[in-house]
Scaffold this motif. Structure first.
Motif, PDB file in Angstrom:
ATOM      1  N   PRO A  88       0.817  -1.218   0.000  1.00 45.03           N
ATOM      2  CA  PRO A  88       0.000   0.000   0.000  1.00 45.03           C
ATOM      3  C   PRO A  88       0.850   1.267   0.000  1.00 45.03           C
ATOM      4  N   ILE A  89       1.435   1.613  -1.143  1.00 48.65           N
ATOM      5  CA  ILE A  89       2.237   2.840  -1.176  1.00 48.65           C
ATOM      6  C   ILE A  89       1.604   3.858  -2.124  1.00 48.65           C
ATOM      7  N   LYS A  90       1.786   5.141  -1.784  1.00 47.70           N
ATOM      8  CA  LYS A  90       1.335   6.232  -2.645  1.00 47.70           C
ATOM      9  C   LYS A  90       2.484   7.231  -2.756  1.00 47.70           C
ATOM     10  N   PRO A  91       3.538   6.898  -3.507  1.00 50.29           N
ATOM     11  CA  PRO A  91       4.718   7.757  -3.491  1.00 50.29           C
ATOM     12  C   PRO A  91       4.542   9.021  -4.327  1.00 50.29           C
ATOM     13  N   GLY A  92       5.400   9.991  -4.064  1.00 51.76           N
ATOM     14  CA  GLY A  92       5.368  11.224  -4.831  1.00 51.76           C
ATOM     15  C   GLY A  92       6.246  12.272  -4.180  1.00 51.76           C
ATOM     16  N   ILE A  93       6.460  13.386  -4.892  1.00 55.16           N
ATOM     17  CA  ILE A  93       7.260  14.467  -4.324  1.00 55.16           C
ATOM     18  C   ILE A  93       6.335  15.621  -3.959  1.00 55.16           C
ATOM     19  N   VAL A  94       6.397  16.079  -2.724  1.00 53.85           N
ATOM     20  CA  VAL A  94       5.550  17.184  -2.299  1.00 53.85           C
ATOM     21  C   VAL A  94       6.400  18.410  -1.986  1.00 53.85           C
ATOM     22  N   ARG A  95       5.754  19.573  -2.117  1.00 51.96           N
ATOM     23  CA  ARG A  95       6.446  20.817  -1.794  1.00 51.96           C
ATOM     24  C   ARG A  95       6.054  21.231  -0.388  1.00 51.96           C
ATOM     25  N   VAL A  96       7.069  21.493   0.433  1.00 49.35           N
ATOM     26  CA  VAL A  96       6.811  21.833   1.827  1.00 49.35           C
ATOM     27  C   VAL A  96       7.374  23.215   2.120  1.00 49.35           C
ATOM     28  N   GLN A  97       6.562  24.043   2.752  1.00 51.54           N
ATOM     29  CA  GLN A  97       6.997  25.402   3.087  1.00 51.54           C
ATOM     30  C   GLN A  97       7.925  25.371   4.300  1.00 51.54           C
ATOM     31  N   LEU A  98       9.032  26.124   4.219  1.00 52.58           N
ATOM     32  CA  LEU A  98       9.964  26.163   5.349  1.00 52.58           C
ATOM     33  C   LEU A  98       9.787  27.447   6.148  1.00 52.58           C
ATOM     34  N   ASN A  99       9.881  27.343   7.455  1.00 58.51           N
ATOM     35  CA  ASN A  99       9.828  28.548   8.293  1.00 58.51           C
ATOM     36  C   ASN A  99      11.177  28.870   8.913  1.00 58.51           C
ATOM     37  N   ILE A 100      12.198  28.113   8.532  1.00 64.67           N
ATOM     38  CA  ILE A 100      13.508  28.298   9.147  1.00 64.67           C
ATOM     39  C   ILE A 100      14.399  29.068   8.185  1.00 64.67           C
ATOM     40  N   ARG A 101      15.195  29.998   8.702  1.00 64.75           N
ATOM     41  CA  ARG A 101      16.027  30.825   7.830  1.00 64.75           C
ATOM     42  C   ARG A 101      17.467  30.335   7.712  1.00 64.75           C
ATOM     43  N   SER A 102      18.097  30.035   8.841  1.00 66.83           N
ATOM     44  CA  SER A 102      19.545  29.809   8.797  1.00 66.83           C
ATOM     45  C   SER A 102      19.885  28.498   8.074  1.00 66.83           C
ATOM     46  N   ALA A 103      21.014  28.535   7.346  1.00 67.85           N
ATOM     47  CA  ALA A 103      21.385  27.403   6.495  1.00 67.85           C
ATOM     48  C   ALA A 103      21.657  26.153   7.320  1.00 67.85           C
ATOM     49  N   PHE A 104      22.298  26.323   8.476  1.00 69.68           N
ATOM     50  CA  PHE A 104      22.655  25.165   9.284  1.00 69.68           C
ATOM     51  C   PHE A 104      21.406  24.475   9.817  1.00 69.68           C
ATOM     52  N   ALA A 105      20.449  25.288  10.292  1.00 70.70           N
ATOM     53  CA  ALA A 105      19.203  24.717  10.810  1.00 70.70           C
ATOM     54  C   ALA A 105      18.457  23.998   9.700  1.00 70.70           C
ATOM     55  N   ARG A 106      18.485  24.576   8.480  1.00 72.88           N
ATOM     56  CA  ARG A 106      17.829  23.928   7.353  1.00 72.88           C
ATOM     57  C   ARG A 106      18.469  22.587   7.037  1.00 72.88           C
ATOM     58  N   THR A 107      19.804  22.555   7.106  1.00 73.84           N
ATOM     59  CA  THR A 107      20.503  21.292   6.874  1.00 73.84           C
ATOM     60  C   THR A 107      20.069  20.249   7.876  1.00 73.84           C
ATOM     61  N   MET A 108      19.981  20.658   9.141  1.00 70.01           N
ATOM     62  CA  MET A 108      19.591  19.700  10.172  1.00 70.01           C
ATOM     63  C   MET A 108      18.160  19.223   9.961  1.00 70.01           C
ATOM     64  N   LEU A 109      17.281  20.148   9.549  1.00 75.20           N
ATOM     65  CA  LEU A 109      15.890  19.746   9.289  1.00 75.20           C
ATOM     66  C   LEU A 109      15.832  18.753   8.136  1.00 75.20           C
ATOM     67  N   ALA A 110      16.595  19.038   7.066  1.00 72.94           N
ATOM     68  CA  ALA A 110      16.604  18.137   5.915  1.00 72.94           C
ATOM     69  C   ALA A 110      17.154  16.780   6.312  1.00 72.94           C
ATOM     70  N   ASN A 111      18.206  16.785   7.142  1.00 72.06           N
ATOM     71  CA  ASN A 111      18.775  15.529   7.614  1.00 72.06           C
ATOM     72  C   ASN A 111      17.767  14.741   8.432  1.00 72.06           C
ATOM     73  N   SER A 112      17.048  15.447   9.321  1.00 68.68           N
ATOM     74  CA  SER A 112      16.063  14.757  10.155  1.00 68.68           C
ATOM     75  C   SER A 112      14.963  14.150   9.295  1.00 68.68           C
ATOM     76  N   ILE A 113      14.510  14.938   8.290  1.00 70.87           N
ATOM     77  CA  ILE A 113      13.445  14.438   7.424  1.00 70.87           C
ATOM     78  C   ILE A 113      13.931  13.222   6.651  1.00 70.87           C
ATOM     79  N   THR A 114      15.170  13.291   6.148  1.00 69.26           N
ATOM     80  CA  THR A 114      15.693  12.159   5.385  1.00 69.26           C
ATOM     81  C   THR A 114      15.880  10.945   6.272  1.00 69.26           C
TER      82      THR A 114
END
Lengths: 161, 119
Positions: A88-114
């Motif tokens: 039962p999979i429904k794969p796809g790419i979604v666009r997600v709005q970010l509320n974080i500005r700093s590059a390092f925090a964004r990297t950490m968020l992307a890492n956590s999501i991955t």
């Protein structure tokens, strides 16, 4: 001065990795830490000040537990989808709005999501993050933004920004 | 004291067994799932809980000495390298022109990608 943070962290990492107090090992560690600081120092830490605020460490610990819990939950979810005969999979790419500005925090968020099973951060363009998701459970952008990044975003903001 | 060490052995064995089981699920997913992106999910994902719990099991088994600490330090290393590799592979295969599989229901990245190409 701002690079001393990287120096200290890499030296501690070396000590943990080698786990020996011999003078030779420590001298090598100092040299390697100094070298990596010299080469890569300018990419990290735009201020040491943030490293010295205890509140951030408190949120880091809270975040670690939440992250591990989410990780375990999602791991079982993905394992179920993989093992189910009908898949039962429904794969796809979604666009997600970010509320974080700093590059390092964004990297950490992307890492956590991955790192959370079921989602991979593919790209960041401007303020949008593109996330590949193995089971898109809702068509509403607000709803899936909350599901993908909302659970981590507030903590990351408190820790790294 | 003897009871204590028995308990540690049992917990570490359970952890290592869980780890191996989840790594196995990851491999099953790698074969069963349809396209590159989903396989990537499976390959990097089941491995997180899998490998991390194997490493934690090793840490418990050996305690806080040389081997155990190395297992602990490997976890953040794995965290950063595995995520960056997954991200790079996903983006790279999209740029290379591999489309999402037939089962996919949503593709927001397409517009962005096509725009880039025109420029």
């Amino acid at each position: 001065m701002r690079q001393s943070g990287l120096f200290i962290i890499s030296f501690i990492f070396w000590l943990l990795l080698t786990w020996s107090a011999e003078p030779g090992s420590i001298v090598t560690g100092l040299a390697v830490a100094a070298m990596s600081t010299l080469f890569f120092g300018r990419y990290y830490f735009h201020g040491v000040k943030k490293l010295l605020q205890p509140k951030r460490y408190f949120w880091l610990v809270v975040y670690l537990f939440i992250f591990i819990w989410e990780c375990i939950k999602a791991n079982f979810d993905v394992a179920y989808r993989v093992l189910h005969p009908k898949m039962p999979i429904k794969p796809g790419i979604v666009r997600v709005q970010l509320n974080i500005r700093s590059a390092f925090a964004r990297t950490m968020l992307a890492n956590s999501i991955t790192m959370t099973p079921g989602t991979i951060a593919v790209d960041i363009v401007d303020d949008n993050m593109y996330v590949h998701w193995i089971y898109i459970s809702s068509e509403d952008p607000v709803e899936y933004t909350r599901k993908v990044s909302g659970r981590f975003e507030n903590y990351i903001k408190k820790i790294f920004e | 004291m003897n009871n204590m060490s028995d308990l540690t052995v049992i917990i570490s064995t359970i952890l290592i067994a869980t780890g191996i089981l989840f790594n196995l699920f990851g491999c099953v997913g790698l074969i069963r799932l349809p396209d590159v992106y989903n396989r990537l999910q499976s390959a990097t994902k089941c491995v997180t809980l899998g490998t991390c719990s194997i490493l934690l099991g090793v840490l418990l088994r050996y305690g806080f000495i040389n081997t155990g600490i190395k297992a602990l330090v490997a976890i953040p290393l794995l965290f950063f390298t595995a995520t960056v590799a997954a991200h790079a592979l996903a983006k790279g295969s999209y740029r290379f022109g591999i489309r999402l599989g037939e089962k996919s229901i949503h593709d927001d990245y397409k517009d962005e990608h096509d725009q880039d190409k025109k420029e």
